[in-house]
Design a protein around this motif. Structure first.
Motif, PDB file in Angstrom:
ATOM      1  N   GLN A 293       0.859  -1.189   0.000  1.00  5.43           N
ATOM      2  CA  GLN A 293       0.000   0.000   0.000  1.00  5.43           C
ATOM      3  C   GLN A 293       0.897   1.243   0.000  1.00  5.43           C
ATOM      4  N   LYS A 294       0.657   2.152  -0.936  1.00  2.93           N
ATOM      5  CA  LYS A 294       1.559   3.316  -1.090  1.00  2.93           C
ATOM      6  C   LYS A 294       1.519   4.242   0.124  1.00  2.93           C
ATOM      7  N   ASP A 295       0.303   4.476   0.640  1.00  3.55           N
ATOM      8  CA  ASP A 295       0.146   5.408   1.752  1.00  3.55           C
ATOM      9  C   ASP A 295       0.608   4.754   3.060  1.00  3.55           C
ATOM     10  N   ARG A 296       1.732   5.202   3.596  1.00  4.40           N
ATOM     11  CA  ARG A 296       2.314   4.546   4.777  1.00  4.40           C
ATOM     12  C   ARG A 296       1.427   4.666   6.010  1.00  4.40           C
ATOM     13  N   ALA A 356      15.365 -13.779   6.901  1.00  7.00           N
ATOM     14  CA  ALA A 356      16.569 -13.254   7.564  1.00  7.00           C
ATOM     15  C   ALA A 356      17.423 -12.458   6.583  1.00  7.00           C
ATOM     16  N   GLY A 357      17.841 -11.271   6.978  1.00  5.02           N
ATOM     17  CA  GLY A 357      18.688 -10.432   6.135  1.00  5.02           C
ATOM     18  C   GLY A 357      17.897  -9.539   5.190  1.00  5.02           C
ATOM     19  N   LYS A 358      16.565  -9.636   5.221  1.00  3.80           N
ATOM     20  CA  LYS A 358      15.761  -8.816   4.299  1.00  3.80           C
ATOM     21  C   LYS A 358      15.335  -7.515   4.961  1.00  3.80           C
ATOM     22  N   LYS A 359      15.317  -6.476   4.148  1.00  3.79           N
ATOM     23  CA  LYS A 359      14.868  -5.177   4.637  1.00  3.79           C
ATOM     24  C   LYS A 359      13.641  -4.796   3.826  1.00  3.79           C
ATOM     25  N   LYS A 360      12.484  -4.757   4.491  1.00  2.89           N
ATOM     26  CA  LYS A 360      11.269  -4.367   3.772  1.00  2.89           C
ATOM     27  C   LYS A 360      10.936  -2.935   4.174  1.00  2.89           C
ATOM     28  N   ALA A 361       9.925  -2.371   3.568  1.00  2.00           N
ATOM     29  CA  ALA A 361       9.640  -0.957   3.817  1.00  2.00           C
ATOM     30  C   ALA A 361       9.358  -0.649   5.287  1.00  2.00           C
ATOM     31  N   ASP A 362       8.504  -1.444   5.935  1.00  4.20           N
ATOM     32  CA  ASP A 362       8.123  -1.132   7.313  1.00  4.20           C
ATOM     33  C   ASP A 362       8.587  -2.182   8.318  1.00  4.20           C
ATOM     34  N   ILE A 363       9.101  -3.288   7.831  1.00  6.51           N
ATOM     35  CA  ILE A 363       9.557  -4.335   8.758  1.00  6.51           C
ATOM     36  C   ILE A 363      10.857  -4.924   8.202  1.00  6.51           C
TER      37      ILE A 363
END
Ligand SMILES: Nc1ccn([C@@H]2O[C@H](COP(=O)(O)OP(=O)(O)OP(=O)(O)O)[C@@H](O)[C@H]2O)c(=O)n1
Length: 417
Positions: A293-296, A356-363
């Motif tokens: 979802q674009k709107d954070r 493990a090792g992943k960087k997502k937008a909010d988590i």
């Protein structure tokens, strides 16, 4: 509702007696769930402690009624005991009942679909030609057979006789009898399907990738059968999630220095949880969107409480620094949770590690790999060293997979959503 205990019978004591030893008068107003109808020895004490409800699985009762031919004395005692149980039940404030509700019809299909996407299955699938998950179907069939033989009575007449003797004659007539058997079968199918999502397959198991400091028991891995069983418990919790996309479950166990009276060996239950919105909130109070979802502002991440966070919050025991405490999580602990787990003094993490090792937008899941001082056990096909526990405790069982009775106790104090 908070779960305050999970016990199973030992060679000397029934699960109900163990509950009494462990909790005493703290059982007041609690609900108890038994895998068998309790016998009079357990029931009189539990009722006297002021419990509010006792639910049990309507198959083989605590004192087996199935051994008529082989042991007529046991059977006549069992019948006498069943009468005493009825008398105790009718004179007590506590409700003693069979709590078996029909399940929603798409439940098994939903579990199968979500299981094959799970870290544990995906890790094994990667090692298969064409990345297939056929092994899961085979595992599931095995678990179904095993659970049916443990929890169901194949012969209908024998089941009816048991129901009559334990005071459930109202369930012996159709359609109630066939409905009861169908509900039991459906639940066993659900349990077996969930259990298969943490599969027994080849040399795969929960192993650490780091060299183990062999002299410190706090860092030694659990026997595989026990680790898998605890992870199945976490998987069951995950289905209570309030996140309609990703359900996560977590359960914390610890091990006392000496073996206790409990059939779980020296292990005791500390707490459990699943990912959910704040206690008391209603469905539409908080955003449910993920990072697509674009709107954070309308994404779920700032509101949802993670499985590990709820397990730590609603725990019923302290985490002791000198004991082997362990958390079982169905997904990789994220960057919010890793410092919490370490800070709480938990010694071992059993978890999925696909993220493990992943960087997502909010988590993000960056800290799990870097975490030091806490042993991490993830699904691996190569066993580095056989754990000492595996060698020493071949016969130690922590399981409802065996013929002991199990029980768990819930306390209606605060809400584990
Ligand atoms: N150790 C963890 C990790 C995540 N969560 C919960 O799991 C969900 C993760 O949401 P989302 O990022 O949408 O799931 P992913 O599976 O990571 O989605 P995707 O890979 O499709 O982006 C959130 O409710 C979060 O609270 C949790 O309870 N405990």
């Amino acid at each position: 509702m908070t779960i305050i205990g999970l016990h199973c019978s030992s060679t000397d004591l029934h699960a109900g007696q163990i509950a009494l030893i462990k909790h005493g008068s703290r059982l007041k107003n609690c609900d108890l769930y038994f895998s068998r109808k309790p016998c009079s020895t357990c029931l009189k004490m539990i009722v006297n402690a002021g419990v509010s409800r006792i639910s049990y699985w309507p198959a083989d009762p605590e004192i087996s009624l199935q051994s008529e031919a082989s042991n007529p004395v046991t059977t006549s005692d069992a019948k006498l005991d069943a009468k005493a149980v009825e008398r105790l039940k009718s004179n007590s404030r506590a409700r003693v009942c069979v709590l078996l509700q029909p399940l929603v019809c798409y439940m098994v299909q939903f579990i199968e679909e979500t299981s094959t996407k799970l870290d544990f299955i995906q890790k094994i699938a990667k090692s298969q030609p064409d990345f297939n998950t056929d092994f899961y179907t085979a595992c599931r069939q095995e678990r179904i057979k095993e659970y049916e033989s443990l929890f169901l009575i194949s012969n209908e007449e024998t089941h009816k006789q048991i129901l009559m003797t334990i005071g459930l004659e109202n369930l012996c007539e159709n359609p109630y009898f066939s409905n009861l058997r169908q509900n039991m079968k459906d639940l066993v199918l659900v349990l077996a399907t969930v259990a298969a999502s943490v599969p027994v397959f080849g040399c795969f198991g929960f192993y650490s990738n780091e060299p183990q400091p062999t002299n410190e028991t706090c860092h030694q891995g659990l026997p595989q059968e026990i680790a898998r069983h605890c992870m199945v418990q976490a998987r069951l919790l995950a289905y209570r999630t309030e996140d309609h996309k990703t359900g996560v479950g977590a359960i914390i166990w610890a091990e006392e220095k000496s073996r206790s009276c409990d059939g779980t060996g020296a292990m005791y239950f500390v707490g459990c949880g699943y990912n959910a919105f704040p206690v008391g909130s209603e469905y539409a109070d908080f955003p449910h969107m993920d990072d697509k979802q674009k709107d954070r502002e309308i994404r779920k991440f700032r509101y949802i409480i993670h499985a590990e966070q709820n397990a730590l919050t609603f725990r019923c025991r302290e985490i002791k620094p000198d004991e082997r405490s362990m958390i079982f999580v169905t997904k990789c602990p994220c960057d919010e949770c890793v410092p919490l787990i370490k800070g709480a003094g938990i010694k071992q993490i059993y978890a999925g590690d696909i993220d493990a090792g992943k960087k997502k937008a909010d988590i993000s899941y960056m800290k799990f790999d870097e975490l030091e001082g806490v042993s991490k056990f993830t699904v691996n096909g190569v066993q580095k060293t056989k754990s000492i526990d595996d060698q020493q405790h071949q016969n130690k069982k922590l399981s409802l997979l065996h013929s002991c009775s199990v029980l768990f106790i819930t306390q209606p104090v605060c809400t584990l959503k």
